[in-house]
Design an enzyme around this catalytic site. Structure first.
Site, PDB file in Angstrom:
ATOM      1  N   HIS A 105     -49.946  27.724  16.532  1.00  0.00           N
ATOM      2  CA  HIS A 105     -49.547  26.945  15.718  1.00  0.00           C
ATOM      3  C   HIS A 105     -47.851  27.115  15.574  1.00  0.00           C
ATOM      4  O   HIS A 105     -47.333  27.331  14.552  1.00  0.00           O
ATOM      5  CB  HIS A 105     -50.054  27.250  14.289  1.00  0.00           C
ATOM      6  CG  HIS A 105     -50.292  26.296  13.462  1.00  0.00           C
ATOM      7  ND1 HIS A 105     -51.666  25.628  13.095  1.00  0.00           N
ATOM      8  CD2 HIS A 105     -49.489  25.476  12.717  1.00  0.00           C
ATOM      9  CE1 HIS A 105     -51.672  24.742  12.462  1.00  0.00           C
ATOM     10  NE2 HIS A 105     -50.338  24.548  11.966  1.00  0.00           N
TER      11      HIS A 105
ATOM     12  N   THR B 231     -57.929  20.889  14.677  1.00  0.00           N
ATOM     13  CA  THR B 231     -57.091  22.241  14.734  1.00  0.00           C
ATOM     14  C   THR B 231     -58.023  23.270  13.981  1.00  0.00           C
ATOM     15  O   THR B 231     -58.666  23.006  12.969  1.00  0.00           O
ATOM     16  CB  THR B 231     -55.889  22.068  13.886  1.00  0.00           C
ATOM     17  OG1 THR B 231     -55.113  20.964  14.513  1.00  0.00           O
ATOM     18  CG2 THR B 231     -55.275  23.284  13.704  1.00  0.00           C
TER      19      THR B 231
ATOM     20  N   LYS C  51     -57.808  22.680  19.190  1.00  0.00           N
ATOM     21  CA  LYS C  51     -56.282  23.478  18.869  1.00  0.00           C
ATOM     22  C   LYS C  51     -56.466  24.607  18.376  1.00  0.00           C
ATOM     23  O   LYS C  51     -57.085  24.769  17.333  1.00  0.00           O
ATOM     24  CB  LYS C  51     -55.566  22.353  18.263  1.00  0.00           C
ATOM     25  CG  LYS C  51     -54.185  22.813  18.044  1.00  0.00           C
ATOM     26  CD  LYS C  51     -53.145  21.672  17.490  1.00  0.00           C
ATOM     27  CE  LYS C  51     -51.823  22.088  17.477  1.00  0.00           C
ATOM     28  NZ  LYS C  51     -51.417  23.002  16.155  1.00  0.00           N
TER      29      LYS C  51
ATOM     30  N   TYR D 201     -57.736  18.360  10.143  1.00  0.00           N
ATOM     31  CA  TYR D 201     -57.840  19.303   9.614  1.00  0.00           C
ATOM     32  C   TYR D 201     -59.360  19.273   8.812  1.00  0.00           C
ATOM     33  O   TYR D 201     -59.393  18.150   8.154  1.00  0.00           O
ATOM     34  CB  TYR D 201     -56.893  19.772   8.553  1.00  0.00           C
ATOM     35  CG  TYR D 201     -55.736  20.435   9.194  1.00  0.00           C
ATOM     36  CD1 TYR D 201     -55.798  21.470   9.804  1.00  0.00           C
ATOM     37  CD2 TYR D 201     -54.262  20.009   8.765  1.00  0.00           C
ATOM     38  CE1 TYR D 201     -54.571  22.209  10.368  1.00  0.00           C
ATOM     39  CE2 TYR D 201     -53.327  20.644   9.262  1.00  0.00           C
ATOM     40  CZ  TYR D 201     -53.180  21.704  10.069  1.00  0.00           C
ATOM     41  OH  TYR D 201     -52.278  22.282  10.362  1.00  0.00           O
TER      42      TYR D 201
ATOM     43  N   SER E  44     -50.538  13.979  12.269  1.00  0.00           N
ATOM     44  CA  SER E  44     -51.110  15.032  11.820  1.00  0.00           C
ATOM     45  C   SER E  44     -52.106  14.351  10.408  1.00  0.00           C
ATOM     46  O   SER E  44     -51.438  13.308   9.920  1.00  0.00           O
ATOM     47  CB  SER E  44     -50.319  15.866  11.101  1.00  0.00           C
ATOM     48  OG  SER E  44     -50.659  16.639  10.085  1.00  0.00           O
TER      49      SER E  44
HETATM   50  C1  LIG Z   1     -42.887  21.573  10.943  1.00  0.00           C
HETATM   51  C2  LIG Z   1     -44.490  21.777  11.609  1.00  0.00           C
HETATM   52  C3  LIG Z   1     -45.680  21.298  10.921  1.00  0.00           C
HETATM   53  C4  LIG Z   1     -46.680  21.408  11.633  1.00  0.00           C
HETATM   54  N1  LIG Z   1     -47.909  20.667  11.244  1.00  0.00           N
HETATM   55  C5  LIG Z   1     -49.085  21.019  11.836  1.00  0.00           C
HETATM   56  C6  LIG Z   1     -50.091  20.213  11.419  1.00  0.00           C
HETATM   57  O1  LIG Z   1     -50.016  19.512  10.345  1.00  0.00           O
HETATM   58  N2  LIG Z   1     -51.260  19.983  12.351  1.00  0.00           N
HETATM   59  C7  LIG Z   1     -51.413  20.930  13.097  1.00  0.00           C
HETATM   60  O2  LIG Z   1     -52.303  21.170  13.860  1.00  0.00           O
HETATM   61  N3  LIG Z   1     -50.289  21.843  13.705  1.00  0.00           N
HETATM   62  C8  LIG Z   1     -49.262  21.624  12.909  1.00  0.00           C
HETATM   63  N4  LIG Z   1     -48.063  22.299  13.568  1.00  0.00           N
HETATM   64  C9  LIG Z   1     -48.035  23.096  14.736  1.00  0.00           C
HETATM   65  C10 LIG Z   1     -47.792  22.225  15.886  1.00  0.00           C
HETATM   66  O3  LIG Z   1     -48.821  21.288  16.171  1.00  0.00           O
HETATM   67  C11 LIG Z   1     -47.563  23.010  17.134  1.00  0.00           C
HETATM   68  O4  LIG Z   1     -48.661  23.894  17.423  1.00  0.00           O
HETATM   69  C12 LIG Z   1     -46.384  23.994  17.262  1.00  0.00           C
HETATM   70  O5  LIG Z   1     -45.132  23.261  16.548  1.00  0.00           O
HETATM   71  C13 LIG Z   1     -45.929  24.316  18.619  1.00  0.00           C
HETATM   72  O6  LIG Z   1     -45.007  25.169  18.439  1.00  0.00           O
HETATM   73  P1  LIG Z   1     -43.434  24.569  18.705  1.00  0.00           P
HETATM   74  O7  LIG Z   1     -42.863  24.201  17.372  1.00  0.00           O
HETATM   75  O8  LIG Z   1     -42.530  26.038  19.010  1.00  0.00           O
HETATM   76  O9  LIG Z   1     -43.262  23.466  19.829  1.00  0.00           O
HETATM   77  C14 LIG Z   1     -46.868  21.944  12.894  1.00  0.00           C
HETATM   78  C15 LIG Z   1     -45.462  22.501  13.406  1.00  0.00           C
HETATM   79  C16 LIG Z   1     -44.366  22.292  12.684  1.00  0.00           C
HETATM   80  C17 LIG Z   1     -43.178  23.081  13.272  1.00  0.00           C
END
Ligand SMILES: Cc1cc2nc3c(=O)[nH]c(=O)nc-3n(C[C@H](O)[C@H](O)[C@H](O)COP(=O)(O)O)c2cc1C
Length: 404
Positions: free
Chosen positions: A302, A182, A278, A156, A133
């Site tokens: 997300h 994203t 995304k 981002y 990330s």
């Molecule tokens: C703790 C956490 C931090 C996340 N940080 C980002 C991020 O920095 N950038 C991003 O595009 N998505 C982020 N996401 C979303 C994930 O990339 C992903 O879309 C999501 O976790 C999918 O759902 P799931 O946790 O149910 O598998 C984050 C998700 C979580 C749980």
């Protein structure tokens, strides 16, 4: 049947069933992602565990993701020779050992010391992509130096386009083959748990945070020996970057609500590798992403952390799939907790799934070994699911694997 009544009513049975529900998974008895979640919950300070768990606002979309996956029924088929079963496939042209990639997650280095490096190594040894990330603790260069195989990078887009461009160039210099852009963070959805725990922007150190950390000494000592606790990729963006409060404030101001198709085209021109867009839930957005040159569209809400009340990805997926057709790959995330969930997403038409919390629980439970465990559980569950639905190759999963 009085003796049955006597047994059911007996104190022994009552205490035996209480003991059963209290059985806590240990490392040797892990059977599923939920067990890794339980162990992570014990090992991590509550603030950071809840950071991983949280959805936005009332968590409607967070719950909808799971409910929609659970509601899909798999068609059992038994008159098929399934003695050979293949999970190998490709994601945006990259060979993978199973149709899964580790989703980008900010502050993974707060889930486990140097968490990004542990996750990247586990992904590498399991033969799946790891995506770093923008908001990671370990920087692009840290992860590149600690791992042998190129990883993906998630961007981002910041208001400071010069800095955004420098991130793209750094990812290219680190030989990242794929960039995930994203799109669903024009503003940040409020994660209520984070506000309560003082993990907002800027973070607050409350007495309860200090106690929480003191009660998890293994985590705390690990953190002392790990990277400086900051946003590794961003710390050169401003002066005083060692102050997490100031840096966090800068980050918050940098999320860009003006971000649209023109910026996607700008990124496409700058980025020579594969590009995944995304955060797509709507067919019109999918059309724009494909027209802008995306190699893949990632149907994602997300993980229920942004627009609360948005549809589950199961619900949103078919319209996006129909709009994109075979012009780009379509990937799925949000809610995946097992190999059977992966099979369902493939049956909907996904090329592969990204997993977030499923691997973060493994990471919190046991670092690299925990992430490897999460991936092997998913692979084993997918294998069993394929065998019992008459599927021999993940590349040929048909929609009729789902009953309705
Ligand atoms: C703790 C956490 C931090 C996340 N940080 C980002 C991020 O920095 N950038 C991003 O595009 N998505 C982020 N996401 C979303 C994930 O990339 C992903 O879309 C999501 O976790 C999918 O759902 P799931 O946790 O149910 O598998 C984050 C998700 C979580 C749980």
């Amino acid at each position: 049947m009085p003796f049955i009544n006597a047994i059911v009513g007996s104190k022994e049975l009552a205490s035996a069933s209480a003991a059963k529900t209290e059985t806590r998974p240990s490392w040797d008895t892990i059977a599923n992602i939920e067990d890794l979640r339980e162990i992570a919950k014990r090992r991590m300070p509550r603030t950071f565990f809840e950071y991983v768990e949280a959805g936005s606002y009332d968590e409607l979309t967070l719950r909808a993701n799971r409910e929609a996956l659970d509601a899909l029924e798999l068609r059992q088929r038994v008159m098929v020779d399934v003695s050979a079963r293949i999970q190998e496939t490709t994601i945006v042209g990259e060979p993978v050992s199973l149709p899964v990639a580790l989703a980008p997650a900010g502050l993974t280095g707060a889930v486990y010391p140097n968490g990004e490096i542990h996750a990247a190594r586990a992904a590498q040894s399991s033969g799946v992509p790891f995506c770093l990330s923008t908001m990671s603790v370990c920087s692009i260069e840290d992860v590149a130096a600690a791992t042998g195989k190129p990883f993906w990078f998630q961007l981002y887009l910041m208001k400071d386009r010069g800095f955004s461009q420098s991130l793209i160039e750094r990812a290219h210099a680190a030989q990242c083959p794929t960039l995930i852009l994203t799109m669903d963070l024009h503003v940040e959805g409020q994660r209520t748990a984070d506000v309560h725990n003082g993990l907002g922007i800027p973070p607050r150190m409350t007495l309860s945070n200090v106690m929480d950390i003191a009660m998890h000494p293994r985590w705390a000592f690990g953190m002392l020996g790990s990277k400086e606790y900051t946003f590794g990729n961003l710390k050169d963006a401003i002066k005083h970057s060692g102050n997490l409060g100031i840096l966090s404030e800068w980050v918050k101001q940098q999320f860009d609500p003006s971000f649209d198709r023109h910026d996607v085209e700008w990124v496409r021109k700058l980025w020579p590798g594969k590009l995944i867009i995304k955060g797509i839930l709507d067919p019109k957005d999918a059309e724009i992403a494909v027209a802008a040159g995306a190699d893949a569209v990632l149907v994602s809400n997300h993980g229920g952390r942004q627009l609360d009340g948005a549809p589950s990805t199961v619900e949103a997926f078919p319209a996006v799939r129909d709009a994109v057709g075979d012009r780009a790959e379509i990937l799925f995330d949000s809610g995946i907790r097992s190999g059977l969930d992966v099979l369902k997403a493939l049956a909907l038409g996904a090329q592969a799934c990204l997993i977030g919390r499923a691997y973060l629980y493994g990471l919190g439970a046991g670092g690299e070994a925990g992430v490897s465990k999460a991936l092997s559980l998913i692979s084993e569950e997918l294998d069993a699911g394929m065998a019992l639905t008459g599927v021999t190759d993940v590349k040929t999963v048909q929609r009729d694997v789902i009953v309705h």
